[in-house]
Structures are given as C-alpha cells and as structure tokens.
Scaffold this motif. Structure first.
Motif, PDB file in Angstrom:
ATOM      1  N   CYS A 216      -9.539  22.049  92.793  1.00 23.58           N
ATOM      2  CA  CYS A 216     -10.766  22.835  92.685  1.00 23.58           C
ATOM      3  C   CYS A 216     -11.451  22.900  94.057  1.00 23.58           C
ATOM      4  O   CYS A 216     -11.429  21.923  94.823  1.00 23.58           O
ATOM      5  CB  CYS A 216     -11.710  22.186  91.670  1.00 23.58           C
ATOM      6  SG  CYS A 216     -13.223  23.127  91.338  1.00 23.58           S
ATOM      7  N   ALA A 241     -12.859  22.972  83.263  1.00 25.87           N
ATOM      8  CA  ALA A 241     -12.280  24.266  83.641  1.00 25.87           C
ATOM      9  C   ALA A 241     -12.985  25.410  82.924  1.00 25.87           C
ATOM     10  O   ALA A 241     -13.267  26.462  83.525  1.00 25.87           O
ATOM     11  CB  ALA A 241     -10.790  24.279  83.335  1.00 25.87           C
ATOM     12  N   VAL A 251     -10.154  30.790  87.338  1.00 28.25           N
ATOM     13  CA  VAL A 251      -9.436  29.577  86.951  1.00 28.25           C
ATOM     14  C   VAL A 251      -8.013  29.944  86.550  1.00 28.25           C
ATOM     15  O   VAL A 251      -7.794  30.883  85.780  1.00 28.25           O
ATOM     16  CB  VAL A 251     -10.148  28.861  85.786  1.00 28.25           C
ATOM     17  CG1 VAL A 251      -9.334  27.665  85.316  1.00 28.25           C
ATOM     18  CG2 VAL A 251     -11.548  28.434  86.207  1.00 28.25           C
TER      19      VAL A 251
END
Length: 388
Positions: A216, A241, A251
């Motif tokens: 991330c 997420a 994502v």
C-alpha cells in the motif's frame, strides 16, 4: 412424485439465480491480469519500500521469509519485524539475520489495547515506526516464502496499473492427505464469491485482498490513520482494503503464485480450525452480504453433490422439474471439477503425501460450506494463542 416435483421447483428457484451469478464471475477469468513474474528493480525504486512482518511465536516458520527478504534488492529500505513478545526465540532469529543484512530490525509492540486484534495492532505499530521516506508499505506474514524479484514486481505492477494498494494470492504448499483434500474446497469458497484474482473490482464491498502480501502507498495508509479502521477485524486485510477502496483509491488483487509460497497450517484439523475462521469475512461485510454469500455457496457449492446423490434414483423420472434439477447439478459439479485445473497452479503438491486427493477435493465441498456457516455465526475468542 408431486412432492419431489415441488421440492425440485424450490431448488431451481434457489439454484438457477446463483448459477447465473457464478457464471457471470467465472466468465471474467479470460480477461484477468496475468500472474505476476519476478522482476528486477530500476534505479528510481531505490529505498522505496518498508516491509513490516508481525510475529508471535513464529520461530519454526519464519526462516524462509527472512532468507527470501534478504534476497530482495535495493528497492527494500528496511524490514521491520514487529514481535508480540514471542516465547520461542523468534526475535533471536531476526537479530541473527540482521548480522548479515542491516536492513532487518525487530521491535516489540506495546501491550494489546482494548478493542484491537493482535495482527492489525502489530502492523499499525510497524507503520508508525517505518521510515516516512518510503513510498510503499508492504505487510508480509511470517509463513510466506518469497522468491527473488517479488518486491520489485509488486511495485512495478502497482505503478504501471495505477494501484494504490495491491495484494497477491500465493501458491499454497500442501504436505498431508487431509489438507490436500479439504484446503482446496475452502479456497474455492472465495473463488465462487468474488471475481478471479486479476480482475479489477470497482465495488468497494466486493474487493478482495490478502494480508500475507499487502502493498500500500504509505501516503494512503497515513490518510486513513494506519490500521485504525480495521483494528477489531479478524480479516483486517479485507476490511482495510475495502475501506481504502471506499475512500476512492484503486485496489487490486492479483495472482502471485509465481512470486511467493506459503505453508499455512499443518494437517486437516488445523486447516479446518484456523483457515476457516476468517473465511466468512463477516468483519468486512454487512449482514446482507453475508447472507447473500451463504446463499450462493449453499446453492452452487454445498448442495450439488448432496442433490445428485439424492436424485440419482429418480434419474428416469418423466417429470421435467426433476430432470432439470438433475441436469443443473451435474453441470455445477462439472464446473467444480473443471475449476481444479484453474486452481492447480496455486498449489505446490510436489512433496505432499496423498497429493492425488487434491483432485477429489470437490467431495469436501459440503464440509467447506458448513465451515463458512459455522464461522459466520461465531465470533472468534482466540487467535494465535491470544484470547479476546
């Protein structure tokens, strides 16, 4: 046969819409992003990644991870192992690795606060202690066995595809007969409920993720205050997420079977107890989603084998509803066995005892769906030796 025909009509009402939904997802498979391949970093990636590994008594499993991370190149700035007071010498193994690679260091997280689950708490601490100069935060579990070129491949893919968060599905290492039979059925419950890995999902509530390898952007994680929004979740990877996707970030969930392996649990009993505990994803889903997923799994994975066994004595019946139910469930079982070819690369069975039982795993589907039901209506009270 009137009663049998009525039951058949009810089954058709339950199964036909579920089959249509399943096919709509499976037909996306040919368009999925291909499995990631190992890559070499480029100079612009120097020191871009901080790797965070939460540990609690992982001495028997962490050595392959430490060796694999030491083989990653200059894109990795640091590897922070956040240990939750292990009693088996886990920190000693990390300190030994540090003698060979100064990027490793071990920290001890603070006592677990009320309202937190251990894993997101450790990852949150790792985020707070990680370098602000790193562009990417990479959470990895202690049982992962990474190949060289994993981190570079992840970062390059995220940059190329514009992902703010991307996680990978691994290749699972199987060893014993019971898990060769049961584990693929448990994994199949995810494939039935969600789009295949490599298909971009715009709906935040249908996003899938895997915290075993979870990359991330650090700025994105900072914008949502680290792991705070997933602090009480036993499926913190999916919860986080989905929160990040709901905030407008991109994502992705991709196939990483060529980049990392994992040996999760030993034998069928441990697989049943531990792997099924969070598969219901109830901490990341609302009640309607949970019931919808349970309906789908029951209709297309749990019931076909049972229905076929019950309906075979009626295979010569002239009643159309009975014939339709029989045909539909033969079709569903055919799909299920065909999907074994699709998921076969996700399993390392080279050294497995009874590895051939993988091909009979559809026979475990009723048990796998039962496990999801049991988990969906039970709140975990213990995880990794911690009581909650």
């Amino acid at each position: 046969m009137i009663i049998e025909s009525t039951i058949s009509l009810l089954l058709l009402l339950i199964q036909v819409p579920a089959t249509a939904l399943l096919l709509s997802r499976l037909l996306k498979g040919p368009r999925r992003y291909p499995p990631l391949q190992p890559q070499q970093p480029t100079p612009d990636m120097l020191g871009r990644v901080s790797v965070i590994v939460p540990t609690l008594n992982e001495a028997l499993r962490i050595s392959p991870l430490l060796k694999g991370l030491s083989r990653q190149s200059y894109e990795v700035r640091e590897v922070i192992v956040v240990d939750s007071r292990s009693q088996d010498g886990t920190p000693d193994l990390v300190q030994a690795a540090q003698q060979q690679d100064p990027r490793f260091r071990v920290i001890t997280d603070d006592p677990l606060p009320s309202g937190w689950v251990g894993r997101p708490w450790a990852l949150h601490n790792g985020f707070l202690f990680s370098s602000e100069r790193s562009e990417w935060f990479l959470g990895m579990d202690a049982d992962i066995q990474p190949n060289s070129g994993l981190v570079a491949s992840l970062v390059k893919t995220a940059q190329t595809e514009g992902y703010d968060l991307v996680s990978l599905s691994p290749q699972f290492i199987l060893k014993y007969p019971g898990e060769c039979w049961l584990q693929p059925s448990l994994l199949m419950t995810l494939l039935y409920r969600f789009d295949p890995p490599g298909i971009y999902t715009e709906e935040a509530e249908r996003v899938m993720a895997n915290g075993q390898c979870f990359l991330c952007r650090r700025s994105v994680l900072a914008s949502i205050n680290g792991y705070m929004s997933a602090k009480s979740s036993f499926c913190d990877d999916v919860t986080l997420a989905r929160n990040i996707a709901a905030a407008g970030f991109k994502v992705g969930f991709l196939d990483g079977a060529k980049l990392l392996k994992v040996r999760m649990y030993e034998g069928a009993m441990e697989t049943w107890k531990e792997w099924g505990r969070s598969l219901d994803l109830k901490d990341a889903s609302n009640r309607a989603q949970i019931w919808g997923d349970l309906w789908l799994l029951s209709a297309v994975q749990g019931l076909p084998l049972i229905i076929l066994l019950a309906y075979l004595p009626m295979s010569s019946s002239p009643y159309l509803p009975i014939s339709l139910v029989l045909g539909l469930n033969i079709f569903l079982l055919f799909i299920r066995f065909a999907l074994l070819l699709v998921i076969a690369p996700s399993y390392d069975r080279k050294n497995a005892k009874g590895g051939w039982l993988f091909w009979l795993s559809p026979l475990a589907d009723p048990l796998a769906v039962l496990r999801i039901f049991l988990s969906a209506f039970h709140t975990p009270r213990e995880w990794r030796g911690r009581k909650y």
